[in-house]
Structures are given as C-alpha cells and as structure tokens.
Write a protein that holds these residues in place. Structure first.
Motif, mmCIF file in Angstrom:
data_model
loop_
_atom_site.group_PDB
_atom_site.id
_atom_site.type_symbol
_atom_site.label_atom_id
_atom_site.label_comp_id
_atom_site.label_asym_id
_atom_site.label_seq_id
_atom_site.Cartn_x
_atom_site.Cartn_y
_atom_site.Cartn_z
ATOM 1 N N TYR A 1 0.818 -1.220 0.000
ATOM 2 C CA TYR A 1 0.000 0.000 0.000
ATOM 3 C C TYR A 1 0.853 1.274 0.000
ATOM 4 O O TYR A 1 2.045 1.237 0.279
ATOM 5 C CB TYR A 1 -0.939 -0.014 1.212
ATOM 6 N N LEU B 1 -12.172 -1.116 6.068
ATOM 7 C CA LEU B 1 -11.341 -2.233 6.523
ATOM 8 C C LEU B 1 -12.140 -3.251 7.336
ATOM 9 O O LEU B 1 -11.608 -4.266 7.743
ATOM 10 C CB LEU B 1 -10.172 -1.705 7.361
ATOM 11 N N LYS C 1 -12.355 -2.404 -1.718
ATOM 12 C CA LYS C 1 -11.348 -3.162 -2.463
ATOM 13 C C LYS C 1 -10.108 -2.288 -2.589
ATOM 14 O O LYS C 1 -10.232 -1.065 -2.652
ATOM 15 C CB LYS C 1 -11.857 -3.463 -3.881
ATOM 16 N N PRO C 2 -8.911 -2.903 -2.679
ATOM 17 C CA PRO C 2 -7.734 -2.067 -2.914
ATOM 18 C C PRO C 2 -7.852 -1.315 -4.240
ATOM 19 O O PRO C 2 -8.361 -1.861 -5.219
ATOM 20 C CB PRO C 2 -6.582 -3.076 -2.957
ATOM 21 N N THR D 1 -4.663 1.974 -1.631
ATOM 22 C CA THR D 1 -5.193 1.572 -0.325
ATOM 23 C C THR D 1 -6.589 0.996 -0.518
ATOM 24 O O THR D 1 -7.049 0.843 -1.658
ATOM 25 C CB THR D 1 -5.239 2.795 0.626
ATOM 26 N N TYR D 2 -7.259 0.663 0.566
ATOM 27 C CA TYR D 2 -8.638 0.208 0.438
ATOM 28 C C TYR D 2 -9.549 1.388 0.124
ATOM 29 O O TYR D 2 -9.493 2.420 0.783
ATOM 30 C CB TYR D 2 -9.111 -0.482 1.717
ATOM 31 N N ALA E 1 -4.288 -0.002 6.085
ATOM 32 C CA ALA E 1 -4.540 -1.153 5.211
ATOM 33 C C ALA E 1 -3.500 -2.240 5.488
ATOM 34 O O ALA E 1 -3.812 -3.438 5.576
ATOM 35 C CB ALA E 1 -4.491 -0.719 3.750
ATOM 36 N N TRP E 2 -2.266 -1.805 5.663
ATOM 37 C CA TRP E 2 -1.152 -2.719 5.914
ATOM 38 C C TRP E 2 -1.280 -3.362 7.302
ATOM 39 O O TRP E 2 -1.102 -4.574 7.462
ATOM 40 C CB TRP E 2 0.141 -1.917 5.768
ATOM 41 N N ASP F 1 -4.072 -5.984 7.101
ATOM 42 C CA ASP F 1 -3.656 -7.205 6.409
ATOM 43 C C ASP F 1 -2.789 -8.083 7.301
ATOM 44 O O ASP F 1 -2.869 -9.304 7.269
ATOM 45 C CB ASP F 1 -2.847 -6.870 5.149
ATOM 46 N N ARG F 2 -1.927 -7.450 8.081
ATOM 47 C CA ARG F 2 -1.016 -8.197 8.938
ATOM 48 C C ARG F 2 -1.661 -8.623 10.244
ATOM 49 O O ARG F 2 -1.034 -9.325 11.038
ATOM 50 C CB ARG F 2 0.225 -7.347 9.255
#
Ligand SMILES: *Cc1c(COP(=O)(O)O)cnc(C)c1O
Length: 403
Positions: free
Chosen positions: A18, A278, A288-289, A297-298, A327-328, A331-332
C-alpha cells in the motif's frame, strides 16, 4: 517469535503493497521537494524544539490521560483511560498536524498554504495555524458543504483565510480536493499543500503520522506513570486514520498491546450506506484495494470500479478511502478494524456526557461505542486507552436533530 515491525514506509513510500505515489508527472517534483525538506526538518533539533514549543504554548499539549473512574464503574469491565485530545486548541487532534506542516512550509520558504475541507474542521485548524505563523491561507470547500457548515466558513474567514467554494461535481469534499490540487500545481513555488490526514501520496501518510505520533508518545509515558505498565488495549476512530495511527504508532512493537480502529458503520452494510473500508469481515460491502488521491489503499467502490458514495453521521469519518498504513496493519492483523453505526455513536455521546461530563465529537464516539460493546466481557484487571480525538461542540445541531 519476534513480530517487530519493520520501519515503514520504505524508500518508495510503501507500507507493504500500500501507499506509494500515484500522481501526474507535474506533482512528482513538488512531492520530492517536500520529502527532502521533511527529512531534513525531522532530523533538525531546532525544528523539533520550535514545534514542541508551539504544541505546548499554542495548542495546549500535553493533553491529560484521564482515568475515567465513573465510566469504568458503569461498564463493569476494564480500567478505562481517556486521552483528552478534545482539550486542544480548535477542539481536536487536527492542530498537531497543521502546526507541523505549517512550520515546515515556513521553513521551505513557502508563504502560502492551501487545504481542502469537508466539514470544515481541518480548514479551521489550517486557518488557525496560518494566522499564527503569518502565512496566507486558501481553503477549498464544496458549495454544498459550505451551506451545511456555515459557522466553520465564518470561522475560517474571521481567521483571515480565503474560502473558495467549489461548484463542480457533487459540490463536496472530493471536488474540493481536485481544486486544491490544481492550485498547488499552479503555485507550487510559493505554496504548500496542507493535507489533513494520513492520506495522499508519499510523503504525506508518513509525515502526518509522525506529527500525530505525539499522542501515543505522551499516552505511553502517562500510563506508565499512572499504572506502572503498558495498556492491554487501544481504541480510536478511523476516518483517514490520523488520530488512530497517532495513538498506535509508539505501541506497534509491543506485541501485547492490542489495537482497535473503529470506522463509520453509518446506517447499514450496503454500498453507499457506510464508510467502513477495513471492516469487510464484519459484513460491510464495497471495499477493495485501489488508487484514490495519489495512494494505493482500500477504497469503497461499486462493482464497476467507480468510487462509491459514503454515509456517516460524523463528517470526519465519512470518506471512501483509508490511510495506507492502516490497510497494511489490517492485512497483517496487527490492528483490528471494525465499524459502529450512527445510532450507537449517538448513544455513546450521551453516555460520556452524562457519566463523565465530557461531550465527545461524534467521530470519537464511534470508538467509545465499540468499547462499550466489549467492556462487559473484558476483565477488570485490563487497561484500556480510548482516544477522545475531539470535542462535540461542532455536532450540536446534528445531535439536536437525533436526540
Ligand atoms: C477529522 C476528525 C477525525 C477523523 O480523522 P482521522 O484522520 O481519522 O483522525 C476524527 N475525530 C475528530 C474529532 C476529527 O475532527
């Protein structure tokens, strides 16, 4: 296993997949100039000293970390501390970032700042800082928003800012953004673009995070002083994400500190009814990205990829994209993201008003509402910090309509 976070963003402004810099050629040079200037300022003790002084004597830092004894008792769960960003000059955390960028603009020899504003809160904070620093200030605002936020338009003008109405498109924030960008490209030698959240092209998401990270730095020292240990949970609302990342940033390497970002659930989970980018796992549709405003980003979008409309009772959370660092983190799994609807946020405003004597901003009330849902199931030896990102004075007309 160590889960230490690597330093982000990387040299290209990436938080994992992102972030980055998705802009027309004409903006590349100004963004590179800004990145260089910011890196120099960040390493310069005299810049930090000047910023600290302004934060303290003009904005009112440090803000208290208040033990909310009555709310703690009322909810019957964890010990709850409130980080009181609502007590800052202009009523919210936004001034932290505006002061940082204002000082940076002056350091770069720019005599003028431009900004865009939706509800007017960022415009007021920008106009305030411009007045204090003797900078010219132009704020772009959709004419629809100007009509809805007449008092903030008046405040900005009183502070000496020029407010320019944008009559194009939907006459709201995204049209104002286009005009502010056009102004910046045209006047880049004299003008700094003062962006209001952890959005936009590199270096904005990292720079705005750094200016807001004073929230978490203070909160960390304050909770260690009060409780002799780190908190178990952090709660913050997420519009663009600047107050949330400001609180989270200094705790990212502490694996035992759990983080919850709360988006606007609006009036339902369908496209156009919310601003949850998110919280898809909770059933909210449309995220969506994608690329919006220079960053990957989203983004809330329709099936054919058009940016979708959004809804929230709180203007500060009502935006189709979210900061790339969030966003990152999502995801993590380092931070958890969820969403709270309009009505629960309004109930949370009432609760904090009656139980603690604090009327929070509707934005901040989203984070409180999520905490109120969870608190009864949490243990009494747990420690929570809730970021009260702003005060509710600005929301009186909306509240009067609902309450
Ligand atoms: C603008 C605003 C927000 C949302 O912005 P972030 O960048 O997500 O912090 C939240 N709370 C208040 C009080 C605001 O004014």
């Amino acid at each position: 296993m160590s889960t230490k976070m690597e330093a982000v963003p990387d040299a290209r402004g990436r938080f994992g997949a992102y972030g980055g810099r998705y802009v027309p050629e004409t903006l590349m040079a100004p963004l590179e100039e800004l990145e260089r200037a910011y890196n120099e300022a960040r390493a310069d003790a005299s810049f930090q000293k000047e910023l600290d002084d302004m934060l303290r004597n003009f904005a009112g830092r440090p803000t208290p970390l208040q033990f909310a004894s009555r709310l703690t008792q009322h909810l019957g769960g964890p010990r709850i501390y409130l980080k009181r960003e609502d007590l800052l000059h202009t009523g919210a955390h936004k001034i932290n970032n505006c002061l940082g960028q204002g000082l940076l603009a002056a350091r770069m020899g720019k005599r003028r700042v431009v900004a865009e504003t939706g509800a007017g809160q960022h415009g007021v904070a920008t106009a305030t800082v411009a007045a204090r620093l003797g900078l010219e200030c132009t704020v772009y605002m959709g004419t629809e928003d100007m009509e809805r936020q007449r008092l903030n338009v008046f405040r900005m003008r009183l502070l000496g800012a020029e407010v320019i109405g944008v009559d194009a498109g939907s006459k709201t924030l995204k049209d104002a953004i286009n005009e502010a960008m056009r102004d910046w490209v045209t006047n880049v030698h004299t003008t700094h673009y003062l962006l209001g959240s952890v959005l936009g092209a590199h270096p904005y998401p990292a720079m705005v995070r750094d200016f807001q990270s004073v929230i978490g730095k203070e909160a960390r020292a304050q909770i260690l002083q009060a409780e002799k240990r780190l908190p178990d949970w952090l709660f913050a609302c997420v519009g663009g994400g600047s107050n949330a990342i400001g609180l989270f940033n200094d705790f990212l390497d502490d694996d035992d500190v759990k983080m919850v970002g709360v988006e606007a659930g609006g009036r339902g989970a369908g496209i156009g009814e919310h601003a949850a980018r998110l919280a898809a796992a909770k059933g909210f549709s449309g995220a969506k990205p994608g690329v919006l405003q220079g960053t990957y980003t989203y983004v809330l979008q329709t099936l054919d990829g058009q940016v979708s409309t959004t809804h929230s009772v709180s203007a500060g959370l009502d935006y189709p994209a979210v900061g790339p660092e969030h966003a990152w983190l999502a995801d993590r799994g380092r931070a958890e993201y969820t969403a709270v609807g309009d009505e629960d946020a309004i109930e949370a405003v009432k609760t904090l008003a009656r139980i603690e004597g604090i009327i929070p901003a509707l934005e901040s009330a989203h984070a409180l509402a999520e905490l109120m849902h969870r608190a009864p199931k949490m243990k009494s030896d747990q420690l929570v910090i809730l970021n009260v990102s702003g005060r509710g004075d600005k929301d009186m007309e909306i509240l009067a309509r609902y309450v």
